[in-house]
Design an enzyme around this catalytic site. Structure first.
Site, PDB file in Angstrom:
ATOM      1  N   ASN A  13       2.478  -6.465  -8.110  1.00 48.58           N
ATOM      2  CA  ASN A  13       3.512  -5.437  -8.279  1.00 48.58           C
ATOM      3  C   ASN A  13       3.477  -4.897  -6.823  1.00 48.58           C
ATOM      4  O   ASN A  13       2.771  -4.176  -6.389  1.00 48.58           O
ATOM      5  CB  ASN A  13       3.000  -4.255  -9.065  1.00 48.58           C
ATOM      6  CG  ASN A  13       3.820  -3.209  -9.124  1.00 48.58           C
ATOM      7  OD1 ASN A  13       4.712  -3.236  -8.667  1.00 48.58           O
ATOM      8  ND2 ASN A  13       3.325  -2.145  -9.962  1.00 48.58           N
ATOM      9  N   TRP A  14       4.837  -5.234  -6.049  1.00 47.49           N
ATOM     10  CA  TRP A  14       4.911  -4.743  -4.848  1.00 47.49           C
ATOM     11  C   TRP A  14       5.213  -3.256  -4.569  1.00 47.49           C
ATOM     12  O   TRP A  14       5.111  -2.725  -3.524  1.00 47.49           O
ATOM     13  CB  TRP A  14       5.938  -5.247  -4.212  1.00 47.49           C
ATOM     14  CG  TRP A  14       5.813  -7.022  -3.996  1.00 47.49           C
ATOM     15  CD1 TRP A  14       4.704  -7.942  -4.329  1.00 47.49           C
ATOM     16  CD2 TRP A  14       6.795  -8.006  -3.734  1.00 47.49           C
ATOM     17  NE1 TRP A  14       5.013  -9.028  -3.982  1.00 47.49           N
ATOM     18  CE2 TRP A  14       6.328  -8.939  -3.522  1.00 47.49           C
ATOM     19  CE3 TRP A  14       8.048  -7.651  -3.240  1.00 47.49           C
ATOM     20  CZ2 TRP A  14       7.185 -10.515  -3.116  1.00 47.49           C
ATOM     21  CZ3 TRP A  14       9.038  -8.932  -2.580  1.00 47.49           C
ATOM     22  CH2 TRP A  14       8.327 -10.326  -2.594  1.00 47.49           C
ATOM     23  N   LYS A  15       5.338  -2.560  -5.806  1.00 44.18           N
ATOM     24  CA  LYS A  15       5.649  -1.445  -5.820  1.00 44.18           C
ATOM     25  C   LYS A  15       6.953  -1.065  -4.555  1.00 44.18           C
ATOM     26  O   LYS A  15       7.936  -1.940  -4.586  1.00 44.18           O
ATOM     27  CB  LYS A  15       4.438  -0.457  -5.382  1.00 44.18           C
ATOM     28  CG  LYS A  15       3.215  -0.371  -6.326  1.00 44.18           C
ATOM     29  CD  LYS A  15       2.332   0.365  -6.159  1.00 44.18           C
ATOM     30  CE  LYS A  15       1.197  -0.203  -7.269  1.00 44.18           C
ATOM     31  NZ  LYS A  15       0.121   0.894  -7.402  1.00 44.18           N
ATOM     32  N   HIS A  99       4.651   1.925 -15.942  1.00 40.94           N
ATOM     33  CA  HIS A  99       3.658   2.240 -15.041  1.00 40.94           C
ATOM     34  C   HIS A  99       3.137   3.544 -14.748  1.00 40.94           C
ATOM     35  O   HIS A  99       4.035   4.513 -14.837  1.00 40.94           O
ATOM     36  CB  HIS A  99       4.210   1.664 -13.683  1.00 40.94           C
ATOM     37  CG  HIS A  99       3.003   1.218 -12.656  1.00 40.94           C
ATOM     38  ND1 HIS A  99       2.663   2.136 -12.072  1.00 40.94           N
ATOM     39  CD2 HIS A  99       2.545   0.162 -12.197  1.00 40.94           C
ATOM     40  CE1 HIS A  99       1.449   1.934 -11.161  1.00 40.94           C
ATOM     41  NE2 HIS A  99       1.389   0.544 -11.440  1.00 40.94           N
ATOM     42  N   GLU A 101       2.833   5.275 -12.382  1.00 39.87           N
ATOM     43  CA  GLU A 101       3.620   5.856 -11.474  1.00 39.87           C
ATOM     44  C   GLU A 101       4.844   6.544 -12.003  1.00 39.87           C
ATOM     45  O   GLU A 101       5.355   7.413 -11.627  1.00 39.87           O
ATOM     46  CB  GLU A 101       3.659   5.190 -10.106  1.00 39.87           C
ATOM     47  CG  GLU A 101       2.185   5.052  -9.327  1.00 39.87           C
ATOM     48  CD  GLU A 101       1.836   3.741  -8.562  1.00 39.87           C
ATOM     49  OE1 GLU A 101       3.113   2.947  -8.349  1.00 39.87           O
ATOM     50  OE2 GLU A 101       0.809   3.545  -8.299  1.00 39.87           O
ATOM     51  N   GLU A 171      -4.504  -0.173 -16.849  1.00 40.41           N
ATOM     52  CA  GLU A 171      -4.646   0.331 -15.566  1.00 40.41           C
ATOM     53  C   GLU A 171      -5.200   1.798 -15.450  1.00 40.41           C
ATOM     54  O   GLU A 171      -4.358   2.657 -15.566  1.00 40.41           O
ATOM     55  CB  GLU A 171      -3.257   0.221 -15.011  1.00 40.41           C
ATOM     56  CG  GLU A 171      -2.371  -1.098 -14.764  1.00 40.41           C
ATOM     57  CD  GLU A 171      -1.614  -1.238 -13.614  1.00 40.41           C
ATOM     58  OE1 GLU A 171      -1.725  -2.145 -12.939  1.00 40.41           O
ATOM     59  OE2 GLU A 171      -0.945  -0.449 -13.419  1.00 40.41           O
ATOM     60  N   GLY A 177      -4.997   1.889  -6.390  1.00 37.63           N
ATOM     61  CA  GLY A 177      -4.768   2.199  -4.827  1.00 37.63           C
ATOM     62  C   GLY A 177      -6.146   3.022  -4.371  1.00 37.63           C
ATOM     63  O   GLY A 177      -6.009   3.415  -3.258  1.00 37.63           O
ATOM     64  N   SER A 217      -6.911  -1.561  -8.265  1.00 32.38           N
ATOM     65  CA  SER A 217      -8.087  -2.041  -7.036  1.00 32.38           C
ATOM     66  C   SER A 217      -8.606  -3.585  -7.078  1.00 32.38           C
ATOM     67  O   SER A 217      -9.805  -3.587  -6.993  1.00 32.38           O
ATOM     68  CB  SER A 217      -9.049  -1.096  -6.689  1.00 32.38           C
ATOM     69  OG  SER A 217      -8.314  -0.021  -6.348  1.00 32.38           O
ATOM     70  N   GLY A 238      -1.557  -4.339  -7.021  1.00 34.80           N
ATOM     71  CA  GLY A 238      -0.616  -3.633  -6.235  1.00 34.80           C
ATOM     72  C   GLY A 238      -0.880  -4.210  -4.779  1.00 34.80           C
ATOM     73  O   GLY A 238      -0.636  -5.440  -4.315  1.00 34.80           O
ATOM     74  N   GLY A 239      -1.908  -3.425  -4.004  1.00 36.75           N
ATOM     75  CA  GLY A 239      -2.258  -3.626  -2.574  1.00 36.75           C
ATOM     76  C   GLY A 239      -2.889  -5.002  -2.260  1.00 36.75           C
ATOM     77  O   GLY A 239      -2.039  -5.445  -1.305  1.00 36.75           O
TER      78      GLY A 239
HETATM   79  P1  13P Z   1      -3.900  -1.551  -6.833  1.00 38.19           P
HETATM   80  O1  13P Z   1      -3.979  -3.029  -7.040  1.00 38.19           O
HETATM   81  O2  13P Z   1      -3.175  -1.101  -5.246  1.00 38.19           O
HETATM   82  O3  13P Z   1      -4.703  -0.536  -6.858  1.00 38.19           O
HETATM   83  O4  13P Z   1      -2.344  -1.142  -7.796  1.00 38.19           O
HETATM   84  C1  13P Z   1      -2.629  -1.437  -9.238  1.00 38.19           C
HETATM   85  C2  13P Z   1      -1.375  -1.142  -9.845  1.00 38.19           C
HETATM   86  O5  13P Z   1      -1.090   0.040 -10.039  1.00 38.19           O
HETATM   87  C3  13P Z   1      -0.544  -2.323 -10.154  1.00 38.19           C
HETATM   88  O6  13P Z   1       0.612  -2.122 -10.881  1.00 38.19           O
END
Ligand code: 13P
Length: 256
Positions: A13-15, A99, A101, A171, A177, A217, A238-239
């Protein structure tokens, strides 16, 4: 279906990251490497602006390209929104739904998330449906109330969709993050509980075939112990998905 029959999935997930040029470079590096990941479904969820190019590049590969959001109506006066037919038109296969977010920053409710999940399935896109609790909810013992409510809202709306047509992702918001990943045991416990609820609200066939990912994470140095958990079918990352080298390590670790 036995537990071992679920195909692992590793999803990036590149966000809100990457220009089209960066996306092209990433996909060019990922595609040949992902071609050898026979036992794992690989998915990349990009910003809307990169979807067209990423989907075109992935067209003759096994890599799924997905959006990070969409709206459940097909067309009309919904300024700023993108629908399932518009995504299908550019070759998009999958979509992240609900998600945290989207829920926390943009106010998406359980009802909206459930409608999006249902619309994605009906349109032939694979929804990756996210659920998870805040730190306060976990600390006050309200984790299961929150997560079970999110799941039940989706299951009420899904009708008789089968277990292969959706993916869930647990999640925990406090782990996203933050570097503060859930322990492998916490991830297993939550995901086992979710699978149990799916067994109760639907049936064994659904619960045994549906994939449930862990997100929060996930990194190359913790993925092996997370994947080793019986009910964890992969990761939503994500990251650590933003660099191909790191994402590739996660894909390799998921090939269990
Ligand atoms: P991180 O891997 O950066 O913690 O993000 C997780 C996430 O929200 C994937 O959708």
């Amino acid at each position: 279906m036995t537990e071992g029959a679920r195909r692992p999935m590793m999803a990036a997930n590149w966000k809100m990251n990457k220009t089209i040029t960066e996306a092209e470079r990433y996909m060019a590096a990922l595609l040949p490497r992902a071609a050898n990941s026979g036992g794992v479904d690989v998915a990349v969820f990009t910003p809307f602006t990169c979807l067209g190019v990423a989907a075109r590049m992935a067209e003759n590969s096994e890599v799924l390209v997905g959006a990070q959001n969409f709206y459940f109506e097909d067309s009309g006066a919904f300024t700023g929104e993108v629908s399932a037919p518009l995504l299908l038109d550019i070759g998009v296969d999958a979509v992240v739904v609900g998600h945290s977010e989207r829920r926390e920053v943009f106010g998406e409710t359980d009802e909206v998330v459930a409608k999006k999940a249902k619309r994605a399935v009906d349109a032939g896109m694979l929804p990756v449906i996210c659920v998870g609790e805040t730190k306060e909810e976990r600390d006050s013992g309200g984790m299961w109330d929150k997560v079970s409510g999110q799941i039940k809202a989706v299951m009420d709306e899904l009708g008789d969709a089968d277990g292969n047509s959706v993916v869930f992702a647990y999640e925990p918001i406090w782990a996203i993050g933050t570097g503060d990943t859930a322990s492998p045991e916490d991830a297993q416990e939550a995901i086992e509980q979710i699978r149990g609820l799916l067994r109760e609200t639907r049936d064994d066939a659904f619960a045994d075939s549906v994939r449930i990912l862990y997100g929060g994470s996930v990194k190359p140095d913790n993925i092996a112990e997370i994947m080793a958990q019986e009910d964890v079918d992969g990761g939503l990352v994500g990251g650590a998905s933003l660099e191909v080298e790191s994402f590739e390590k996660l894909i390799e670790a998921a090939d269990k």
